[in-house]
Design an enzyme around this catalytic site. Structure first.
Site, PDB file in Angstrom:
ATOM      1  CB  CYS A   2      -1.049   0.030   1.162  1.00 55.70           C
ATOM      2  SG  CYS A   2      -2.052  -1.512   1.408  1.00 55.70           S
ATOM      3  CG  ASP A 104      -1.966  -7.177   8.538  1.00 58.18           C
ATOM      4  OD1 ASP A 104      -2.350  -7.020   7.304  1.00 58.18           O
ATOM      5  OD2 ASP A 104      -0.817  -6.410   8.413  1.00 58.18           O
ATOM      6  CB  ILE A 301      19.089 -10.161 -10.388  1.00 54.67           C
ATOM      7  CG1 ILE A 301      17.906  -9.716 -10.046  1.00 54.67           C
ATOM      8  CG2 ILE A 301      19.740  -9.352 -11.439  1.00 54.67           C
ATOM      9  CD1 ILE A 301      17.770  -8.326  -9.055  1.00 54.67           C
TER      10      ILE A 301
END
Length: 671
Positions: A2, A104, A301
């Site tokens: 978020c 949560d 990577i």
């Protein structure tokens, strides 16, 4: 997960405009593409907004933030994760608390109402940044997690305070200035930031482990800051050579790391792992695989340079654990092809294109259908893994050894880290009088960057150089360090503490972590930075963190059964992308960017650099007679001058509020 944003007005009668709140989170919709929410409390002059990445409780309507208490007295917006929340939720439910969601993050609202903020923070475990407004106190609190995994910025404007998870959210507000400060610009060129600052005038960060309290009274705002947690090393360590004590630490690390990993596997979506060729990510994958019912998806990577590529070891670890392994191989020119886009997300300069590689990896994680990965960040900070820690240990922490032996160890360290000399290690010893006075010595982790000061200052435009007359970067950093956390500590403790306060927060967790991970809506969970594990690791005697020449000794022993011998015996190698001078295609890509962003015309238009000095530096970097060590240092400087020009284009020359409005319209995010 978020992104959060908000506005707190000086005048309680001035209500924040709902669409302005939505525009702010629209600018960082990449942090939360699954939905948005906003709330303006009536007659309070305060509003929050939130862009959601749904990981726990996928019901968007039920889990939408901000959360507001039933009596409309408290409002909360959270970015991040609280682990062990089920236990706290059950306790609150048993006491009659009614939850709106299964998320949560809602526990923080109810804990605050029951226990107050100070006690709430002791109970929260995880990576988070949140804003909380209490109507009864008419106070806004901005809180950041203990290590600064999640970002949180704020700025004071003519009408109040604006805050957000990213700078671009603040810049979407027309009252927030969009201009470099001379000090901030200078620190962009030398890589290391002053804790709590940004490159931009008037914009600050909430420091890790701190809360910022903003009280309103009679149209005036009072802003104060306080620390609720710090990385606290014991004031004295016993050089205990008892093998039983060593085994106790080994067992303790294994137990606490396993718990941290188990907690971070909790999600309503699949959880993968980042996997390099280092002990840290391999340990995380090994533990995750041991407790998971299904094969773990691992992402690696790879570079097309044998000196920097760790794919072979990662493949070996993936095979041992039965992981579903995805390898992304990158060429040099690909990294600079995405340099500009990466800096839009990092919002600060980067010295190495590893940040670009991680930006591209998060994209592939997203395309594979994953929103969450576990990572190995934090291990080196806790267990003494970086070469600079060993250097400080050899120089300052082993006075009982003969000088010749200590010098031999230092020579071995220099030879084994030749590729990163000029970046991870200074080319030559460099001292800051202010840091030496504060710490007892100038930590080796800061020497490569502070030693760039003489190179960086001429690169600035004359107006900025004039503003910086007499400025001491080492002093500015030293002034932010808590002397009580350094007093009577072992030199290794001091070195680790300084790194945690500077390079961990300002580099590893920013352009090497959250900002490039969340660029593609992907949450990284660094299990090593669980504060229960960190507090335990601080008690491990320095001679067991670095035992002889061997870094991360206790962690190696704790993970020995999970690691292939290749990895168990392998010396720490700094994970970074190949510098431009090591790859002709990459150097051509740099030159192409320079023609666009570092031309005399582009530099004159931005007004932040000196075109002649920049050209001299580029010529020196491209000169075949320049030594490899100097080129490592110059490679970082070239990335930084490109970076400040790109940041200027992204955030100063561009009308960000207008872009934010357009983005909200494109997304269909309307108040």
């Amino acid at each position: 997960m978020c992104g959060i944003a908000g506005i707190f007005k000086r005048d309680v009668q001035q209500q924040p405009q709902p669409q302005q709140l939505v525009n702010m989170v629209a600018m960082m919709s990449h942090r939360g593409p699954d939905g948005f929410g906003y709330q303006v409390l009536p007659e309070c002059g305060v509003g929050f907004s939130h862009a959601r990445l749904s990981i726990i409780d996928l019901n968007e309507q039920r889990a939408r933030q901000p959360f507001v208490s039933e009596n409309q007295q408290v409002m909360l917006a959270v970015n991040g994760e609280f682990y062990d929340f089920q236990r706290i939720r059950a306790d609150l439910t048993a006491q009659g608390v009614q939850f709106r969601s299964k998320a949560d993050t809602e526990i923080a609202l109810h804990l605050y109402q029951r226990d107050g903020l100070e006690q709430t923070l002791t109970q929260l475990r995880g990576e988070f940044a949140f804003a909380l407004y209490d109507r009864a106190l008419d106070t806004l609190y901005l809180v950041r997690d203990r290590f600064g995994v999640k970002p949180l910025y704020y700025a004071e404007t003519e009408s109040g305070v604006v805050f957000g998870s990213e700078l671009k959210a603040l810049f979407a507000h027309p009252e927030v200035p969009r201009e470099f400060s001379s000090e901030g610009l200078f620190h962009q060129l030398i890589q290391v930031m002053v804790p709590g600052t940004t490159a931009f005038a008037g914009v600050q960060q909430v420091p890790p482990g701190h809360m910022v309290k903003i009280q309103r009274a009679q149209g005036q705002l009072t802003i104060s800051q306080s620390k609720y947690w710090d990385m606290t090393f014991p004031t004295s360590h016993v050089q205990d050579t008892d093998a039983a004590m060593e085994q106790e630490y080994v067992d303790g690390v294994r137990e606490k790391l396993l718990e941290a990993v188990e907690l971070r596997l909790n999600a309503d979506v699949p959880v993968g792992c980042y996997l390099s060729g280092g002990i840290d990510s391999c340990a995380i994958l090994g533990l995750a695989a041991a407790v998971s019912q299904n094969p773990i998806k691992a992402f690696t990577i790879g570079f097309n340079s044998a000196d920097y590529d760790e794919t072979a070891i990662a493949k070996e670890m993936a095979a041992v654990t039965g992981a579903d392994h995805h390898v992304m191989s990158l060429s040099g020119e690909e990294l600079y092809d995405h340099f500009v886009d990466t800096l839009w997300h990092t919002e600060r300069t980067i010295y190495n294109t590893l940040g670009v590689a991680k930006y591209l990896m998060s994209q592939q994680v997203q395309q594979a259908g994953y929103k969450v990965v576990l990572t190995g960040e934090g291990s080196d900070e806790l267990f003494g893994g970086y070469p600079s820690f060993r250097l400080d240990m050899f120089k300052h922490g082993l006075a009982h050894l003969p000088a010749a032996e200590r010098e031999a160890w230092q020579q071995h360290l220099a030879e084994s880290n030749q590729l990163v000399k000029g970046a991870m290690l200074a080319r030559e010893e460099w001292e800051s009088a202010a840091l030496t006075a504060k710490v007892g010595f100038t930590p080796s982790c800061l020497q490569p960057w502070l030693s760039c000061s003489e190179l960086a200052m001429p690169l600035l435009a004359p107006a900025h150089r004039d503003q910086l007359q007499g400025y001491d970067a080492g002093q500015a950093i030293a002034d932010t360090l808590d002397a009580s956390m350094l007093a009577d500590r072992h030199p290794l403790d001091k070195a680790q503490y300084v790194w945690i306060k500077t390079m961990l927060e300002g580099q590893i967790l920013t352009w090497g972590g959250d900002r490039v991970d969340m660029a593609h809506s992907m949450e990284a969970r660094p299990a090593f930075l669980d504060h229960h594990l960190a507090e335990y690791a601080a008690t491990i005697p320095p001679h067991l963190r670095i035992k002889g020449k061997r870094e991360k000794h206790v962690l190696r022993e704790a993970m020995r059964g999970l690691l292939p011998d290749t990895l168990y015996y392998r010396e720490k190698f700094a994970f970074m992308a190949p510098p431009a001078h090591t790859d002709p295609h990459k150097w051509q890509a740099v030159q192409q960017l320079a023609r666009h962003y570092l031309s005399a015309e582009a530099i004159a238009e931005a007004g932040i650099l000196d075109a002649a000095e920049v050209q001299r530096m580029l010529e020196r970097y491209g000169d075949e007679r320049t030594s490899a060590e100097e080129k490592v240092q110059l490679d970082a400087m070239v990335n930084h001058v490109l970076g400040v020009q790109i940041l200027h284009q992204h955030f100063v020359a561009t009308d960000v509020p207008k872009v934010a409005q357009q983005r909200a319209e494109e997304l269909g995010w309307c108040a």
